[in-house]
Motif scaffolding. Structure first.
Motif, PDB file in Angstrom:
ATOM      1  N   UNK A 191       1.748  -4.831  -4.776  1.00 63.48           N
ATOM      2  CA  UNK A 191       2.109  -4.775  -3.354  1.00 63.48           C
ATOM      3  C   UNK A 191       0.854  -4.500  -2.526  1.00 63.48           C
ATOM      4  N   UNK A 192       0.703  -5.199  -1.406  1.00 60.77           N
ATOM      5  CA  UNK A 192      -0.532  -5.048  -0.627  1.00 60.77           C
ATOM      6  C   UNK A 192      -0.276  -5.162   0.856  1.00 60.77           C
ATOM      7  N   UNK A 193      -1.165  -4.588   1.654  1.00 57.62           N
ATOM      8  CA  UNK A 193      -1.098  -4.783   3.099  1.00 57.62           C
ATOM      9  C   UNK A 193      -2.505  -4.823   3.666  1.00 57.62           C
TER      10      UNK A 193
ATOM     11  N   UNK B 225      -3.503  -1.259  -1.465  1.00 58.43           N
ATOM     12  CA  UNK B 225      -2.502  -1.614  -2.470  1.00 58.43           C
ATOM     13  C   UNK B 225      -1.355  -0.611  -2.450  1.00 58.43           C
TER      14      UNK B 225
ATOM     15  N   UNK C 119       1.667  -0.855  -0.716  1.00 59.35           N
ATOM     16  CA  UNK C 119       2.207  -0.586   0.619  1.00 59.35           C
ATOM     17  C   UNK C 119       3.650  -0.094   0.517  1.00 59.35           C
TER      18      UNK C 119
ATOM     19  N   UNK D 240       4.588  -2.827   7.501  1.00 54.10           N
ATOM     20  CA  UNK D 240       3.725  -1.779   8.053  1.00 54.10           C
ATOM     21  C   UNK D 240       3.324  -2.065   9.496  1.00 54.10           C
TER      22      UNK D 240
ATOM     23  N   UNK E 192      -1.357   4.225   5.277  1.00 59.00           N
ATOM     24  CA  UNK E 192      -0.378   3.359   4.622  1.00 59.00           C
ATOM     25  C   UNK E 192       0.547   4.190   3.730  1.00 59.00           C
ATOM     26  N   UNK E 193      -0.001   5.192   3.064  1.00 58.86           N
ATOM     27  CA  UNK E 193       0.817   6.020   2.171  1.00 58.86           C
ATOM     28  C   UNK E 193       1.808   6.885   2.953  1.00 58.86           C
TER      29      UNK E 193
ATOM     30  N   UNK F 203       4.537   4.557   3.544  1.00 59.56           N
ATOM     31  CA  UNK F 203       5.260   4.328   2.280  1.00 59.56           C
ATOM     32  C   UNK F 203       6.266   5.460   2.027  1.00 59.56           C
TER      33      UNK F 203
ATOM     34  N   UNK G 165       3.899  -9.586   1.740  1.00 57.51           N
ATOM     35  CA  UNK G 165       2.869  -9.047   0.871  1.00 57.51           C
ATOM     36  C   UNK G 165       3.155  -7.633   0.393  1.00 57.51           C
ATOM     37  N   UNK G 166       4.001  -6.936   1.137  1.00 57.60           N
ATOM     38  CA  UNK G 166       4.114  -5.502   0.909  1.00 57.60           C
ATOM     39  C   UNK G 166       5.213  -5.117  -0.068  1.00 57.60           C
ATOM     40  N   UNK G 167       6.201  -5.994  -0.249  1.00 53.51           N
ATOM     41  CA  UNK G 167       7.356  -5.640  -1.072  1.00 53.51           C
ATOM     42  C   UNK G 167       8.467  -5.023  -0.242  1.00 53.51           C
TER      43      UNK G 167
ATOM     44  N   UNK H  11       4.611 -11.613  -2.394  1.00 56.38           N
ATOM     45  CA  UNK H  11       5.992 -11.827  -2.847  1.00 56.38           C
ATOM     46  C   UNK H  11       6.579 -13.026  -2.121  1.00 56.38           C
TER      47      UNK H  11
END
Lengths: 237, 245, 464
Positions: free
Chosen positions: B217-219, B228, B230, C136, C183-184, C187, C219-221, C268
């Motif tokens: 998973x990435x952003x 990585x 995200x 995000x 980002x975390x 998440x 891209x993020x899931x 994805x």
């Protein structure tokens, strides 16, 4: 060959030296040059603004002026695109459709004319300066002219060409520059920054309309870099 | 004018039962589409004549199994995924154990499958099995999700999973580390091959989800800087079994 | 001028001179450009890929009625409920209705420009639901109460410090301005939301007619989780998203990623054809697909510009557009900014109110060159100009061009212009650059070229 010159209205008025250079180059190559006496605008300002009836009224005159031409060499890629690409669309379904379709393949932007039609790249010119080249968008993307001016410049003695990092519009865009002056100016500033990064003395182009915009900004900002039409370089020795 | 049309349509909705409305809007839209298409579009820009085939335009893939392994490897490195070819089932177990020890897995999740059944029990860790009625919170607490896959695509470094072959939808995306177990024949050259494989395998009855997973998973949503993990897995490990179990 | 035109001019004037903004956009896009060109070069034949993509979309749209019916049949066969919405209000009403019927409270949503187009979040919030954007970039702009800046990079206009401040104010959790740590934070916050949410809403990038599936690229899931955990899944998509066959995705997925984000393929790419099927471990109990028209059929009816429906919303035309790069995404005031927005917004929301977007282009054609499905974007801008001028001409422009005809056509009048120009040039310095200057829109920032002492035609006649 008898070459008919198309000198757009603004070149006639503000940049006669571009037309004069074209005449001298073509005559030096042994061609007969003719040019209609009457003034001429290709009709692009009205066309691009959406006023196609008014555009047709101007463009009909051009069709008439050039109907007997063997080939037409044009001093601006933008006007060239108008005549070669947009006239058939503008006159589609009108009584002038056939004339527009007949004219289109005879029209050449000047650098393209020299290279593609005449097969000439070396005109014996000398221009001892560092230059960068601005591709006018209409010449580049409507007429797909990219190599011709570069091949011509490659043969100019003592000319050093430094390419800009990006190929981007100068922001002129005809009536766009008046309708959205702030955006147009910002785009011109970006263009000038790219040109300055090359440390060139001259910005060369095959389109006087772009050069008018760029020079207008340079003059106001009192920047030393200068603009020049390719034909004016090719005529120097 | 647009507003007025919308108003009328909205009023109409409130007066009619939902089912009827659905049926009528379907008919309205299709009628507008047909009416619009009754006028032909102008000729294309010559692309129909110029068009070749999908495999001929996509990135080159090479011809042999070794080419495809090398290409998948190259793509995996670029995507920051981990890829390893293992010889047999015991090597696969050893590799999983190495991963478990290295990352300190306490609990893993997997699904019932020929490969997973063959290797997961050997880990000796508490294991959540994705099945109907499994608790998503439980799955969320697992350190790794171990799944099988339908295909690996050398051309793009993608892993193809489905809701049927890889334990549903959440298993391959909820735990922070996704470990993929692939058989030799799962490695295909290009995307067209992967779709062809899916067609052969499922055309009679497609699973409800098919996912092409490419890298962890990435952003890049903050200043276009790659981060990585995200939302989905921060790590993706692909283990390709060179011989059948 | 229409209200949207006034707003556009106002914001464009401000941002075009904002050098910090210009630099920000330039920096963000120059990284993208390098990767985009690298990925394009990996294709064996990028121009062939464009031609194939254009031909495929043409086929999809030219039989849109058949393809839509086929799509709906395939989806329904797997137990999906397919809804048809003629406009945004209907689509919002359908979605609100579904959520109400499930007594749901929390909705997680993955990025969907179609939802922006119909103002779905406002409708859901108005109905009393909590809606959380999970992409995000979308999450950040939602926290800030802003619209997405770009259709692919929603938070491209923000720097890390601004995002840290937003998190600090809205989430009370902003350890630093490090992108990874920020980002975390997102998440952690969003993980809880996925698990708690009753309903997940996604958009879709493609819909496969043949197999009855929607395809979601991300891209993020976040879309994967949105489609995996809640009991009810809703996908909203425009009716133009159709591709005929499943294999067509083998072409479109890498092309979208290449020009959209400078990736060979996105993280994805997921095809959904129904709710959880018998024997599957999890997945939503219900799957609803809402097919949205919202004036797409009006664009379809314009045969000349129909191909604008081929758009796959990759954003490539925005990224290369020198106007977009200087005025930014918010200035457009539309869901779809940049060249594609200039083409389609007049069709979707009214020509006279939005025609200014078709004029706000130098017609440089960089967009058309960049478009992966070969939409003739800058020529469609010209057609919108022609249509708007024909429907509602501006009297002063019409007069100006009418006056120009005889001038440009007659030697005598042209001579007068030449002389007038030379005279005007001498007097011009008195008013140049002031509001009295008739050429103010030019001379505010630029010099006019001098009129030549001898025009070309004067020289030519003399020479003869």
């Amino acid at each position: 060959m008898t070459v008919t010159l198309f000198i757009p209205c603004f070149v006639d008025l503000c940049y006669p030296q571009v037309g004069v250079s074209m005449v001298r180059i073509l005559e030096k190559l042994g061609h007969k040059v003719v040019c209609p006496d009457e003034p001429a605008c290709c009709g692009q300002p009205a066309f691009n603004t959406g006023y196609w009836d008014e555009s047709r009224a101007v463009a009909e005159k051009v069709l008439d002026q050039l109907k007997d031409a063997e080939v037409v060499a044009i001093a601006s890629g933008s006007c060239g695109a108008m005549m070669k690409v947009f006239y058939p669309e503008l006159f589609a379904g009108s009584k002038h459709e056939a004339a527009a379709k007949a004219l289109a393949p005879k029209c050449y932007e000047f650098s393209d004319f020299l290279v593609s039609k005449l097969g000439v790249t070396d005109l014996g010119a000398r221009f001892p300066h560092k230059v960068t080249f601005h591709d006018g968008c209409h010449g580049l993307r409507e007429l797909h002219i990219k190599d011709a001016p570069r091949r011509l410049m490659a043969q100019v003695r003592d000319l050093e060409l430094v390419e800009m990092k990006e190929t981007v519009c100068c922001g002129f865009g005809g009536t766009f520059s008046a309708k959205f002056p702030a955006i147009s100016t910002a785009m011109g500033d970006v263009k000038i920054s790219l040109a300055e990064e090359t440390h060139a003395e001259y910005i060369v182009s095959n389109d006087s309309s772009c050069l008018m915009h760029i020079q207008g900004l340079l003059d106001r900002q009192r920047k030393p870099i200068k603009t020049i039409h390719l034909a004016e370089i090719l005529v120097q020795s | 004018m647009v507003e007025a049309t919308e108003m009328k349509a909205a009023n109409h909705d409130t007066n009619s039962p939902a089912g009827e409305q659905r049926a009528s809007e379907r008919a309205n839209i299709l009628a507008r589409v047909r009416e619009a298409l009754s006028v032909a579009a102008p000729a294309d820009h010559g692309e129909a004549a110029a068009a070749s085939s999908i495999p001929a335009v996509l990135p080159a893939v090479g011809a042999t199994f070794e080419d495809h392994v090398a290409l998948f490897q190259k793509n995996a490195v670029e995507l920051r995924a981990e890829f390893k070819v293992v010889n047999d089932a015991s090597d696969l177990v050893a590799e999983l154990k190495r991963l478990a020890a290295e990352a300190g897995w306490r609990q893993v999740a997997t699904h019932r499958g020929e490969l997973t059944d063959a290797v997961c029990p050997a880990l000796g860790l508490p294991t959540v099995t994705a099945k109907s009625g499994a608790d998503k919170r439980e799955l969320e607490r697992c350190d790794a999700g171990i799944t099988e896959c339908d295909a690996l695509v050398a051309q793009t470094g993608s892993v193809v999973v489905t809701s049927r072959s890889a334990g549903g939808r959440a298993l391959s995306v909820l735990p922070p580390h996704h470990v993929v177990l692939a058989r030799r024949e799962a490695l295909v050259a290009g995307l067209p091959d992967a779709f062809a494989l899916l067609r052969v395998r499922y055309a009679a009855n497609y699973p409800s989800m098919i996912s092409f997973i490419t890298g962890p998973s990435r952003t890049g949503d903050i200043e276009r800087i790659l981060v990585l993990g995200a939302h989905g897995p921060k790590r993706l490990t692909v283990l390709l079994l060179a011989t059948p179990p | 001028m229409s209200a949207p035109a006034v707003q556009f001019h106002h914001d464009a004037d401000r941002l075009a001179t904002d050098l910090r903004h210009r630099e920000l956009v330039h920096t963000a896009l120059s990284k993208y450009e390098v990767k985009r060109d690298e990925m394009k070069a990996r294709f064996q034949d990028w121009q062939g890929a464009r031609a194939l993509a254009a031909a495929t979309k043409r086929k999809a749209i030219s039989q849109l009625d058949r393809h839509l019916e086929q799509l709906a049949r395939g989806l329904e066969a797997r137990g999906t409920k397919v809804h048809w919405a003629s406009n945004g209000r209907q689509a919002c009403a359908i979605i609100v209705g579904i959520i109400k019927a499930r007594n749901a409270r929390l909705v997680v949503k993955s990025k969907a420009m179609t939802a922006e187009e119909i103002h779905l979040n406002e409708a859901l919030e108005h109905a009393g639901f909590e809606v959380v954007e999970t992409d995000l970039g979308e999450f950040i702009v939602q926290l800030r109460g802003e619209a997405p800046y770009h259709i692919v990079f929603p938070a491209m206009h923000l720097v890390r410090g601004e995002i840290r401040d937003t998190f600090a104010t809205k989430l009370h959790d902003a350890p630093s301005d490090n992108p990874e740590e920020l980002t975390m934070v997102a998440r952690r916050v969003l993980r809880q939301k996925y698990v708690e949410a009753d309903v997940g809403i996604t958009g879709a990038n493609f819909a496969v007619a043949e197999t009855g599936m929607v395809s979601v690229t991300e891209n993020e899931g976040n879309a994967r989780l949105t489609a995996a955990l809640p009991k009810t899944m809703i996908t909203l998509l425009g009716i133009e998203k159709i591709v005929p066959r499943l294999e067509d995705l083998a072409l479109f997925l890498p092309m979208l990623a290449t020009v959209g984000a400078g990736q060979l393929i996105s993280g994805y790419n997921t095809m959904y054809g129904g709710p959880r099927q018998p024997g599957e471990a999890d997945g939503p109990e219900e799957f609803h697909v809402v097919l949205l028209d919202n004036n797409r059929t009006a664009l379809l009816a314009d045969a000349e510009q129909r191909e604008a429906l081929h758009c796959i919303r990759c954003g490539a035309c925005l990224n290369v557009c020198p106007i977009f790069r200087n005025v930014g995404g918010h200035t457009y005031g539309t869901t779809y900014p940049g060249p594609i927005g200039g083409v389609i917004t007049p069709h979707l929301r009214g020509l006279q109110d939005w025609k200014h977007l078709s004029y706000a282009s130098s017609l440089c054609g960089a967009c058309t060159e960049a478009c992966p499905v070969k939409i003739d974007l800058h020529h469609h801008l010209l057609q919108n100009r022609r249509n708007s001028a024909a429907a509602k001409p501006s009297w002063w422009q019409k007069t100006a061009f009418k006056f120009f005809v005889p001038v440009a056509n007659r030697r005598g009048l042209w001579k007068l212009v030449t002389r007038g120009g030379r005279l005007g040039q001498r007097l011009h310095p008195l008013i140049k650059g002031s509001r009295l200057d008739p050429a103010y829109c030019w001379t505010k920032t630029r010099e006019l070229p001098p009129v030549a002492k001898q025009t070309f035609k004067e020289w030519w006649r003399q020479r003869k």
